[in-house]
Write a protein that holds these residues in place. Sequence first.
Motif, short mmCIF file in Angstrom:
data_model
loop_
_atom_site.label_atom_id
_atom_site.label_comp_id
_atom_site.label_asym_id
_atom_site.label_seq_id
_atom_site.Cartn_x
_atom_site.Cartn_y
_atom_site.Cartn_z
N LEU A 54 11.70 2.24 -0.79
CA LEU A 54 10.55 2.95 -1.38
C LEU A 54 10.78 4.45 -1.34
CD1 LEU A 54 7.30 1.25 0.01
CD2 LEU A 54 8.25 1.07 -2.28
N LYS A 55 10.28 5.12 -2.37
CA LYS A 55 10.25 6.58 -2.36
C LYS A 55 8.78 6.97 -2.50
CE LYS A 55 14.65 8.21 -3.96
NZ LYS A 55 15.44 8.05 -5.16
N ALA A 56 8.37 8.04 -1.83
CA ALA A 56 6.95 8.40 -1.93
C ALA A 56 6.80 9.89 -1.69
CB ALA A 56 6.16 7.62 -0.89
N THR A 57 5.64 10.41 -2.08
CA THR A 57 5.33 11.80 -1.76
C THR A 57 4.74 11.84 -0.36
OG1 THR A 57 4.79 12.08 -4.08
CG2 THR A 57 4.10 13.84 -2.59
N VAL A 106 0.84 -1.21 0.00
CA VAL A 106 0.00 0.00 0.00
C VAL A 106 0.87 1.25 0.00
CG1 VAL A 106 -1.64 1.33 1.41
CG2 VAL A 106 -2.00 -1.12 1.06
N LEU A 107 1.92 1.25 0.85
CA LEU A 107 2.78 2.44 0.93
C LEU A 107 3.48 2.70 -0.41
CD1 LEU A 107 4.28 2.04 4.53
CD2 LEU A 107 2.51 3.63 3.78
N GLY A 108 3.74 1.62 -1.14
CA GLY A 108 4.40 1.77 -2.44
C GLY A 108 3.43 2.18 -3.55
N ALA A 109 2.13 2.01 -3.29
CA ALA A 109 1.17 2.24 -4.38
C ALA A 109 0.41 3.56 -4.28
CB ALA A 109 0.17 1.08 -4.42
N VAL A 110 0.27 4.11 -3.05
CA VAL A 110 -0.59 5.30 -2.90
C VAL A 110 0.04 6.53 -3.55
CG1 VAL A 110 -1.82 4.55 -0.82
CG2 VAL A 110 0.39 5.73 -0.60
N SER A 145 -5.18 8.39 -3.99
CA SER A 145 -5.22 7.48 -2.84
C SER A 145 -4.21 7.96 -1.82
CB SER A 145 -4.92 6.05 -3.28
OG SER A 145 -3.69 6.03 -3.95
N VAL A 146 -4.60 7.88 -0.55
CA VAL A 146 -3.77 8.43 0.54
C VAL A 146 -3.58 7.35 1.59
CG1 VAL A 146 -3.69 10.19 2.36
CG2 VAL A 146 -4.69 10.77 0.13
#
Length: 282
Positions: A56-59, A32-36, A84-85
Amino acid sequence: MTSTRDRPAGTLHIVGTPIGNLKDLSLRAREVLGAVDLIAAEDTRRTRGLLSSIGLKATLIAYHDHNEAERAPHLLDRLLDGESVALVSDAGTPLISDPGWRLVRTALARGIAVVSVPGPSAVSAALSVCGLPTDRFVFEGFLPRRKRQRAERLGALLSEGRTMVFFESVHRLTDTLRMLSEQFGGQREAAIARELTKAHECVYTGSLAELNSRLGVEIPLLGEFVVVVAGAHVIHSPEEAEALRVFSLLCAVLPPDKAVSLSARITGLPRNAVYRLTRKKD
Ligand code: SAM
């Protein structure tokens, strides 16, 4: 839910993260953390550290106690726009003595899907290793900082029959243990769970008086703590005491449900009342 805009609304994921041991991050949480599109984090630096440990990198956007009111509408807008958040806290399960319930409440009211991605929590971890009854418990979070309010809160819990779970900071642990021992009585059973899931995890059990005297000696005043206290002994009416006596005799020769029914018939108490009595510690 379809938003008033072009795309269907996105989903708000409430994601549990480790309370010390990074290996406790679930496969689903990673996914989930990788997809939102966006991760709302209590402390973005800390969450960035967790994400980089799994590549993982994310906003990220900060979402904490002090900016909740102003950030919630922004997050809702993005959800309504179809993004998605994921909401994460510094450690453990968001909303458990951590920010988020207002966001969840508003999201639900707006028809946005809210999905749980459960993970560790210091509450369930402490209960699972404390050796006290866990069939019913009450989570009290952090006690008030001011001593008078703390004493008042503990006073209101004097006759609480369920096992009680408290979070406590290392700075107030000594004071709180002393107050617990004074107000609940030194004989009351309790447990202190320290540094759960970490290298120095340790669970100390004993009476409140014993734990009090071990604090700072055998129990290092360092790290994170959960205090678990056994519920008060239940005072029974003569009829209830008789029902329990009959039940304990019948239980030796009958299956528990039959012993409950027969005890109820013998003593005249409702079956449910006898059943509840037999579920309580005494
Ligand atoms: N949401 C978190 C959870 O689900 O566990 C709790 C957050 S609350 C702000 C932090 C408190 O949880 C700490 O002060 C401590 O009482 C407890 N805690 C968190 N991690 C812990 C650990 N590894 N060992 C013992 N207590 C812990």
